[in-house]
Each structure stands twice: as C-alpha cells, then as structure tokens.
Motif scaffolding. Structure first.
Motif, short mmCIF file in Angstrom:
data_model
loop_
_atom_site.label_atom_id
_atom_site.label_comp_id
_atom_site.label_asym_id
_atom_site.label_seq_id
_atom_site.Cartn_x
_atom_site.Cartn_y
_atom_site.Cartn_z
N SER A 1 2.29 4.56 1.21
CA SER A 1 2.39 5.08 2.58
C SER A 1 3.00 6.48 2.63
O SER A 1 3.23 7.02 3.71
CB SER A 1 3.24 4.13 3.44
OG SER A 1 4.56 4.05 2.92
N ARG B 1 9.94 -1.53 3.10
CA ARG B 1 9.53 -0.20 2.66
C ARG B 1 10.27 0.11 1.37
O ARG B 1 11.50 0.17 1.34
CB ARG B 1 9.86 0.86 3.73
CG ARG B 1 9.33 2.25 3.37
CD ARG B 1 9.54 3.22 4.53
NE ARG B 1 8.86 4.50 4.29
CZ ARG B 1 9.43 5.53 3.68
NH1 ARG B 1 10.68 5.45 3.24
NH2 ARG B 1 8.74 6.66 3.51
N ASP C 1 -3.03 7.92 -0.99
CA ASP C 1 -2.48 7.34 0.23
C ASP C 1 -3.28 6.07 0.60
O ASP C 1 -4.50 6.04 0.50
CB ASP C 1 -2.55 8.37 1.36
CG ASP C 1 -1.70 7.93 2.55
OD1 ASP C 1 -0.55 7.51 2.32
OD2 ASP C 1 -2.19 8.00 3.69
N GLN C 2 -2.56 5.03 0.99
CA GLN C 2 -3.13 3.73 1.38
C GLN C 2 -3.74 2.94 0.22
O GLN C 2 -4.39 1.92 0.43
CB GLN C 2 -4.18 3.89 2.50
CG GLN C 2 -3.61 4.42 3.81
CD GLN C 2 -2.50 3.54 4.37
OE1 GLN C 2 -2.69 2.35 4.56
NE2 GLN C 2 -1.32 4.12 4.59
N GLU D 1 4.61 0.42 1.57
CA GLU D 1 4.82 -0.61 2.60
C GLU D 1 4.34 -1.93 2.01
O GLU D 1 3.15 -2.10 1.74
CB GLU D 1 4.02 -0.28 3.87
CG GLU D 1 4.45 0.99 4.58
CD GLU D 1 5.87 0.92 5.14
OE1 GLU D 1 6.35 -0.20 5.44
OE2 GLU D 1 6.50 1.99 5.27
N LYS E 1 0.84 -1.21 0.00
CA LYS E 1 0.00 0.00 0.00
C LYS E 1 0.87 1.25 0.00
O LYS E 1 1.96 1.25 0.58
CB LYS E 1 -0.91 0.01 1.24
CG LYS E 1 -2.02 -1.01 1.19
CD LYS E 1 -2.93 -0.88 2.39
CE LYS E 1 -4.09 -1.89 2.30
NZ LYS E 1 -4.95 -1.85 3.49
#
Length: 360
Positions: A249, A265, A276-277, A259, A247
C-alpha cells in the motif's frame, strides 16, 4: 570447464510413465570441492536426481556431466563416484579392512598401495583399532563411519550421500553431521547430499537446493535460505515461520507498507522490488517476534496467549490475535523479564528488517 561447473545437470527431466515429471527441467551447477545438499519432502525429486547422477537411473531428457565429461553412456561403476547409503551396505562376511580394500582391489590396485590407503582412511575416520572386526561387531555410528571411509578410499570425483544418517539417534546424528562436515573441509571432496531434514542441511552445506515437485525453488547458502526465502514453499519448509497475507500500500525507500488481510498496517524492509497493490506474504520467524507488556512502536498489535510450551532453552507461545489469527513466538528462558501464562494479554511486534516479503 569452470571449477564452478564441476557437476552439471542440463535441462534434465525424469518421468517413469511418460506423462508425469518426477524431475522437471533441472539445471544445476555444483562447484569442485563444494558440499551441496538437495533438500525437500518425499516425492520432490531430490533422490531421483541423485540416482541419475550415480547412474542407477537414466534421464528421460537432458544431460549430466562431471568435469565436462558427459555421463550419458557411462555405467555406474565407471563414473568414479563414491556412494553412502542409509543402510551402510557393508559386506557382512568381510572385516572392516576387507570392506575398505574391496573397491581398491576391483580397480586393480597393487597390494602395497591398497594397504597404505586402507591404513590412511582408517586414520581419517578414527577407526584404526577396528580393522579386523566384522560389521556386526560395530555400532551404527561406527558402521556409518566405515561406509563413509569406503566411499572415499579410492579418491572418487564426487561422493553422493543419500540420507546417510537417517537410521541414527538424534545425538549421534548431530555428532556425525559435524564429523562429515569437518571431513569434507579437510579432504576438499565434492559432496552431493540428500536429506529431508532442514537442520541437517543448514548445519552441513555450502549451498542448499530446495526441491519441490521436481523443481528447485531456491538455491542458496543456508543463512540466505533461512533469512531470505523467495517463495512461500521455502519459507514454510526451512524452519518455522508465521505468515500474514496482504497487499502493498506504499513505499519509502526500501521499506514497504503492507495492508494485511487481518486489518493491520505493517512496515517491511525488502531489497526485492514490489508494485503497488501487489499481493504479498509477510513471513516472520517465531524468534524474531518481540513480546512486550505495553503497546507502541512499529508493527505492534495485541494478542492473547493461548498456550505456553516449555522447551528447555525457550518457551513456545501460541498467540491469538484480536482478529482470531494465530502467531507462534519463541521467548528465551534466560533473562526473561516477564512470566508468561495462558490467557494473558500481550503486545507483540517486530522491526521492519525482521520480516521478509514474498510474492503471493
């Protein structure tokens, strides 16, 4: 009519049973003089699309045009289309010259012009010395050259090729790929080519339409398809790639932090905007993975070599990550600084520009 829309598929469907669509709302414009390849696995709709253009199949819905002219009520023999098949489809009882003369004769062309056209096309495919031979006296590659010559001798609007090199061995196939490509460049003909062979599509085409389940997933020049696939299917079908899911991050300019589900990462550069996400797939080609003996730097982590496969110009490594996921890397043999063996621990990674982000 724009020359960029010389061949047009407009909202074309094809169903054989009235329920399941083999071709699903196909919209495609092919430019005059373009070499376009329809690429995809068996059952993806590419050959059916070609057969509808040829007139051997009728669309269940939608329209097909060439040079602005609707083909809806035009039978195959009136479409001025050349066809090349995998099985050559040459007349066995006719000589090479007679095979090439046949499409001109049925078009009521005069004898002198027919002879001149046959002579010229034999010259183009470098088969001048074979005019009096029967197909059975030719090799597979020579027969395919004559099949190609017969498809273009009457100067068709479009030449369609359905897996024409599928029956040939690897070396001859690669040789004829370049011959067809050079012939296309020299004559400026419009070619629609069908294959399931990714390397063939990348080698020969101006653009490639990647078919999956009756739809085009991506339409782009070969380099863009390979470097910037836009769907998971295209990334997996064109060449080889490693996939990590995760996702978004964070973001810094055109670089996104991801992530991954493996607990890493990653930083990946992308021109496409992501939220985001948002769930994403990181796609990395095996040749983009760098192998080093010491950790450090961007997108770096450790792994253990499970298998080393020697393939002449490179080694193919199957690497198990610390979390038990697998990656494939290709390491050139020329100038290799480390000798890699199974069970060896390695640091591996890639630059942010060397991976592609795809919406999951």
């Amino acid at each position: 009519m724009s020359t960029s829309q010389y061949v047009e598929f407009n909202n074309v469907d094809k169903s054989y049973d009235g329920r399941n669509l083999v071709v699903d709302n196909l919209n495609l414009a092919i430019a005059q003089g373009e070499f376009l390849t329809m690429l995809g696995p068996s059952g993806s709709g590419k050959t059916t699309s070609l057969m509808m253009l040829a007139g051997f199949e009728a669309p269940s819905a939608g329209h097909i045009r060439i040079a602005g002219r609707s083909l809806d009520a035009v039978p195959p023999h009136r479409r001025n289309i050349g066809m090349v098949f995998q099985n050559y489809a040459l007349f066995p009882h006719m000589t090479v010259g007679e095979n090439l003369d046949y499409p001109l004769r049925i078009r009521k062309m005069g004898k002198a012009e027919r002879s001149e056209r046959v002579r010229k096309i034999l010259d183009v495919v470098q088969m001048q010395a074979f005019a009096d031979r029967k197909p059975s006296q030719l090799s597979g590659g020579q027969q395919q050259r004559i099949a190609l010559a017969r498809a273009i001798v009457f100067e068709p609007d479009v030449v369609l090729m359905d897996e024409p090199l599928g029956a040939l061995d690897k070396n001859l196939r690669e040789h004829l790929q370049l011959e067809i490509k050079h012939l296309h460049e020299r004559l400026g003909i419009t070619v629609v080519y069908v294959t399931h062979d990714q390397s063939e599509a990348l080698t020969m085409s101006d653009r490639v339409a990647v078919f999956n389940a009756g739809k085009i997933e991506q339409l782009a020049p070969p380099s863009e398809l390979y470097e910037h696939p836009v769907t998971p299917f295209v990334a997996g079908f064109i060449g080889e790639n490693n996939r990590l899911t995760g996702k978004i991050s964070g973001r810094n300019g055109d670089e996104y932090a991801v992530e991954t589900d493996t607990g890493h990462r990653m930083i990946v550069r992308s021109k496409t905007a992501f939220a985001d996400q948002q769930p994403v797939i990181i796609s990395v080609r095996p040749e983009r993975i760098r192998i080093e003996q010491e950790a450090g730097g961007l997108n770096r982590f450790g792994g253990t070599v499970e298998e080393v496969i020697y393939l002449g110009d490179h080694k193919r490594l199957h690497i198990k990550l610390d979390d038990s996921s697998m990656l494939v890397a290709k390491v050139p043999n020329a100038g290799a600084s480390i000798d890699i063996k199974p069970s060896q621990s390695l640091s591996l990674g890639w630059d942010s520009k060397d991976a592609v982000l795809i919406p999951a």
